[in-house]
Design an enzyme around this catalytic site. Structure first.
Site, short mmCIF file in Angstrom:
data_model
loop_
_atom_site.label_atom_id
_atom_site.label_comp_id
_atom_site.label_asym_id
_atom_site.label_seq_id
_atom_site.Cartn_x
_atom_site.Cartn_y
_atom_site.Cartn_z
N ASP A 1 43.41 44.55 49.67
CA ASP A 1 43.19 44.28 48.25
C ASP A 1 41.73 44.50 47.86
O ASP A 1 41.08 43.61 47.28
CB ASP A 1 43.61 42.86 47.90
CG ASP A 1 45.06 42.57 48.24
OD1 ASP A 1 45.90 43.45 48.00
OD2 ASP A 1 45.34 41.48 48.77
N GLU B 1 51.38 44.74 39.68
CA GLU B 1 50.25 43.92 40.11
C GLU B 1 48.95 44.69 39.99
O GLU B 1 48.92 45.89 39.69
CB GLU B 1 50.44 43.47 41.56
CG GLU B 1 51.69 42.63 41.80
CD GLU B 1 51.98 42.40 43.26
OE1 GLU B 1 52.62 41.37 43.58
OE2 GLU B 1 51.60 43.24 44.11
#
Length: 477
Positions: free
Chosen positions: A19, A168
């Site tokens: 991430d 997302e």
């Protein structure tokens, strides 16, 4: 070795750095990643060229929950990191990316994967998962109003194999009169083809958002590729005007290493949309990102690559003058000190001396209940898997060296006294299944040091060597 791709991406941080969020300030780049339940959390990295990175410090020193998918930004001379944890979102701030950082501030808003944005009037927003956004106060430290749905995502072909739709990681970039929203879909694990990066744009930050004709911008197309589940991208430009997308992926056959940070260049087309080199056929480049893990423990502070699992604060240890002392815990409390390996094959070696009624251990750790390694209790060396132990071998020395070799998932255990004449234990392990698709929690297999009992274990001269190709790639330092 898994089959090699032609062309990009290149690895800029090998090992479990998922991430990624990146920001450029002048000639300097700063990046951070998910830190989950490891503490300290949110390790910040610095680079001058996007491929060689140095860790400069952590932004969170007290556990507030499992930290996933942060966003690091620079706004009006201040650094901010927004991150979700414990079913809410938080922010920390600093004048310098190396810290000190503020205590976490609860924004009292749910969802995950925050992305910061500023409109033409200077108003600030957080974009969040599932296509939502919320207004921020001018100082960025609280929210205004309610969540609102602003984007539906991109409908990929139904026959594609994914982990789920999962819209997302919205990251907002303003370029050439448009706001570009770079998002993730498909789920970050599961099938090799699951994750992807998509793009949408709008002339107004309020929308409507038009999906890119080049979607998906990045995606693993089949399981024979080197990189699986490519996604969670952030755009970044260079001072020279070049553009890149930074994202993560699992390596085929080596999901135990976690999601590694990758990069490939971006080209803006005449129609105002961007595409990556993967579609443009740009040639391959070598990986340059590494971090030195070997440690003689000379400093009175732990080096930034070390972190504990599951501790609310970073306590229970002393470091300096050539040794690391860990306070023993009961066998039911699993809070080891960890570091992140990044080779297919590697060894970890450490010297160990003990107080009475104490065990010291060197192991490979995924999460509580999934830990395998070698230990010493002052009189005997033993192998262990969680609470199960075998091979209690008597040892006469009171200072011993422990060694683990992970040879592409096959794990051997050793002990010795001089670092050259090793004695191998019979009990070994096969650990290829120690990854998220089997065990969950989005974690990776890490090297662990811990102590069990009432006293302290004193570790010294920790060595990490990469053994890929039977060549030691990092010597003890």
């Amino acid at each position: 070795m898994p089959p090699s791709n032609t062309g990009f991406p290149i690895v800029i941080l090998p090992g479990d750095y998922p991430d990624p969020s990146i920001v450029r300030v002048g000639d300097d780049y700063y990046m951070t990643h998910s830190s989950f339940d490891y503490m300290p959390g949110l390790l910040v990295w610095h680079s001058r060229n996007l491929t060689v990175w140095e860790p400069i410090g952590h932004a969170v020193h007290q556990h507030v929950g499992c930290i996933m998918a942060p966003e690091i930004i620079w706004h009006d001379g201040q650094f901010y990191i927004y991150f979700p944890a414990a079913r809410t979102n938080w922010v920390v701030t600093a004048e310098s990316p190396s810290g000190p950082w503020s205590e976490p501030i609860n924004l009292h808003v749910g969802l995950i994967d925050p992305g910061h944005a500023v409109d033409s009037k200077g108003s600030r927003y957080l974009f969040l998962s599932d296509g939502y956004r919320i207004r921020l106060a001018a100082d960025g430290l609280s929210t205004i109003g309610e969540l609102e749905k602003v984007y539906e995502g991109w409908r990929y072909p139904n026959e594609w194999r994914t982990e789920g739709f999962y819209l997302e990681s919205p990251k907002i970039t303003y370029q050439n009169g448009y706001y570009y929203m770079t998002s993730a879909q498909g789920g970050t694990a599961g099938p090799a083809t699951s994750h992807m990066i998509i793009s949408a744009r709008s002339e107004s930050i309020d929308g409507p958002w038009e999906n890119s004709p080049y979607n998906p911008i990045v995606r693993t197309e089949n399981r024979m590729e080197r990189w699986w589940s490519k996604g969670h991208g952030t755009l970044v430009d260079t001072p020279e005007g070049e553009w890149h997308v930074i994202y993560h992926a699992y390596e085929n056959n080596f999901a135990t290493l976690g999601r590694q940070t990758l990069m490939e260049p971006v080209q803006w087309e005449d129609d105002g949309w961007f595409r990556t080199s993967e579609q443009l056929g740009v040639s391959d480049l070598p990986s340059t990102g590494e971090i030195a893990l070997s440690d003689r423990f000379e400093s009175d502070r732990l080096k930034p690559h070390w972190h504990f699992y599951g501790r609310s604060t970073v306590t229970g240890y002393n470091v300096g003058k050539g040794k690391l002392e860990l306070q023993g815990l009961s066998a039911e409390i699993v809070e080891p000190l960890l570091c992140i390996p990044y080779h297919h094959a590697y060894e970890a070696i450490v010297s160990l001396q003990l107080d009475a009624n104490t065990e010291g251990r060197l192991s490979l750790f995924y999460k509580p209940g999934f830990q395998c390694g070698v230990g010493f209790n002052g009189t005997h060396v033993f192998s262990f898997r969680d609470q199960y132990r075998s091979e209690n071998t008597e040892v006469l020395e009171n200072v011993i060296m422990l060694r683990i070799v992970n040879d592409s998932h096959d794990v051997d255990l050793y002990y010795g006294s001089d670092g050259s004449n090793w004695k191998k234990l019979d009990h070994g392990f096969e650990m290829s299944g120690f990854h998220n698709n089997v065990l969950g929690k989005f974690l990776s297999l890490r090297i662990a040091l811990d102590a069990v009992g009432s006293g302290r274990a004193s570790f010294s001269h920790f060595i990490y060597n990469g053994l890929d190709g039977n060549v030691r790639q990092e010597e003890g330092k």
